[in-house]
Design an enzyme around this catalytic site. Structure first.
Site, mmCIF file in Angstrom:
data_model
loop_
_atom_site.group_PDB
_atom_site.id
_atom_site.type_symbol
_atom_site.label_atom_id
_atom_site.label_comp_id
_atom_site.label_asym_id
_atom_site.label_seq_id
_atom_site.Cartn_x
_atom_site.Cartn_y
_atom_site.Cartn_z
ATOM 1 C CD GLU A 57 4.046 -2.417 -5.780
ATOM 2 O OE1 GLU A 57 3.799 -1.694 -6.756
ATOM 3 O OE2 GLU A 57 3.165 -3.041 -5.161
ATOM 4 C CD GLU A 95 -3.066 -1.030 0.294
ATOM 5 O OE1 GLU A 95 -2.801 -0.776 -0.898
ATOM 6 O OE2 GLU A 95 -4.225 -1.210 0.713
HETATM 7 C C1 LIG Z 1 0.840 -3.523 -8.110
HETATM 8 C C2 LIG Z 1 0.071 -2.838 -7.045
HETATM 9 N N1 LIG Z 1 0.684 -2.529 -5.894
HETATM 10 C C3 LIG Z 1 0.007 -1.910 -4.913
HETATM 11 C C4 LIG Z 1 -1.315 -1.584 -5.054
HETATM 12 C C5 LIG Z 1 -2.008 -0.844 -3.937
HETATM 13 O O1 LIG Z 1 -3.236 -1.313 -3.623
HETATM 14 C C6 LIG Z 1 -1.928 -1.924 -6.277
HETATM 15 N N2 LIG Z 1 -3.235 -1.619 -6.523
HETATM 16 N N3 LIG Z 1 -1.219 -2.545 -7.242
#
Ligand SMILES: Cc1ncc(CO)c(N)n1
Length: 250
Positions: free
Chosen positions: A239, A169
Site C-alpha cells: 500500500e 480494504e
Molecule cells: C491499492 C488499493 N488498495 C486497496 C483498495 C481497496 O479496495 C484499492 N481499491 N486499491
C-alpha cells in the site's frame, strides 16, 4: 424503598453490568482476542505510513497535484480488476474452509461493491479524461498484483487470504475517512472518491471482515499466525508503494 422498586433498580444494574460485559467481549472479539491489536502495536509505524501517506494528506489539505490523482485513478482501476479474482478466490476458500455461512455473505457483499466500483471508475475516468484502457501497470502495481496472484494459490489457506483481504480494504477505509473529517480541505471534486472508501457503511463492512479475521486467528496454529502476520505486513508495504507510485515517486 419499596421492595419492587429495589428489585427493579437491582435488575437494571444487572442489565447494565451485563451490557458492559458484552461490549467488552465484543471489543475483544472485534480485535481478534488481541492478536490484531498486537500486530497493530508491533507494526504501528508502517501502519501509519500506509494510512497517513503524503498522497492522502495532500487530498486532505487540498494541495493534491491533480496529475497524481489521475495517475492513482488509472492505476487503481488496473488493481481493482486484479482484486476481483482475488476476492473470488477468498470466497471459494471460505466455502471450503469455514463453517460459518456468514463469512460467505460478508465476502459476497464485498464482491457486490466491487461491481459498483468498476462502474464508478469508468465514470470517474471520463470525468477526469483518464483513459482506463491501454494504460500499463507501473512497477509497484505489478508487484502488488503479483502478490495477490500468489495469495490466490490453493496452497494459501483461508485464514491467511482473508487476513490480506481485510488489511487491503481497511487501509483504504482508514485513509480515505481521514479526508472526510471536519475541518479538512478535501477538494469538492474529490469528495466522491473519499466517500467511496471512507463512508460508514464501508467502515462497517471492514469491521465485519476484521471480526472474521479475529475469529480465525484465535483458532490458528503458530505457523498460520506467522504467515497471516507476514501477509498483513506485505499488504502494508504494498500500500505504501502504491501511494508512492501515485505521487510519482517511483
Ligand atoms: C491499492 C488499493 N488498495 C486497496 C483498495 C481497496 O479496495 C484499492 N481499491 N486499491
Amino acid at each position: 424503598m419499596a421492595w419492587n422498586q429495589k428489585f427493579s433498580s437491582l435488575g437494571k444494574l444487572e442489565a447494565e453490568k451485563r451490557k458492559e460485559m458484552e461490549s467488552a467481549e465484543e471489543a475483544e472479539s472485534r480485535n481478534g482476542g488481541g492478536i490484531i491489536q498486537t500486530w497493530l502495536n508491533r507494526h504501528h509505524l508502517l501502519y501509519s505510513k500506509a494510512i497517513k501517506h503524503p498522497f492522502i494528506l495532500s487530498i486532505r489539505d487540498g494541495t493534491i497535484d491533480i496529475s497524481s490523482f489521475k495517475r492513482w485513478l488509472g492505476q487503481d482501476y488496473i488493481f481493482v480488476r486484479e482484486f476481483i479474482p482475488f476476492v473470488a478466490s477468498v470466497l471459494v476458500k471460505a466455502w471450503r474452509e469455514s463453517e460459518d455461512g456468514l463469512d460467505i455473505e460478508v465476502i459476497l457483499g464485498g464482491m457486490a461493491s466491487l461491481n459498483d466500483e468498476i462502474s464508478w471508475f469508468k465514470k470517474e475516468g471520463s470525468k477526469w479524461d483518464v483513459l482506463l484502457y491501454g494504460i500499463s501497470p507501473q512497477k509497484a502495481n505489478q508487484d502488488y498484483c503479483r502478490f495477490l496472484e500468489r495469495l490466490m494459490g490453493s496452497e494459501v489457506g483461508y485464514t491467511v487470504a482473508i487476513t490480506a483481504f481485510w488489511a487491503i480494504e481497511a487501509v483504504y477505509q482508514e485513509s480515505f475517512s481521514l479526508c472526510l473529517q471536519n475541518g479538512t480541505r478535501t477538494p469538492a471534486e474529490l469528495m466522491e472518491t473519499c466517500q467511496r472508501w471512507g463512508n460508514n457503511e464501508f467502515g462497517q463492512y471492514c469491521q465485519s471482515l476484521q471480526k472474521i479475521v479475529g475469529r480465525r486467528l484465535e483458532k490458528a496454529s503458530e505457523d498460520i499466525l506467522r504467515k497471516a502476520e507476514e501477509a498483513f505486513v506485505c499488504v502494508l508495504n504494498h500500500e505504501v508503494g502504491f501511494w508512492d507510485m501515485s505521487c510519482g515517486e517511483l
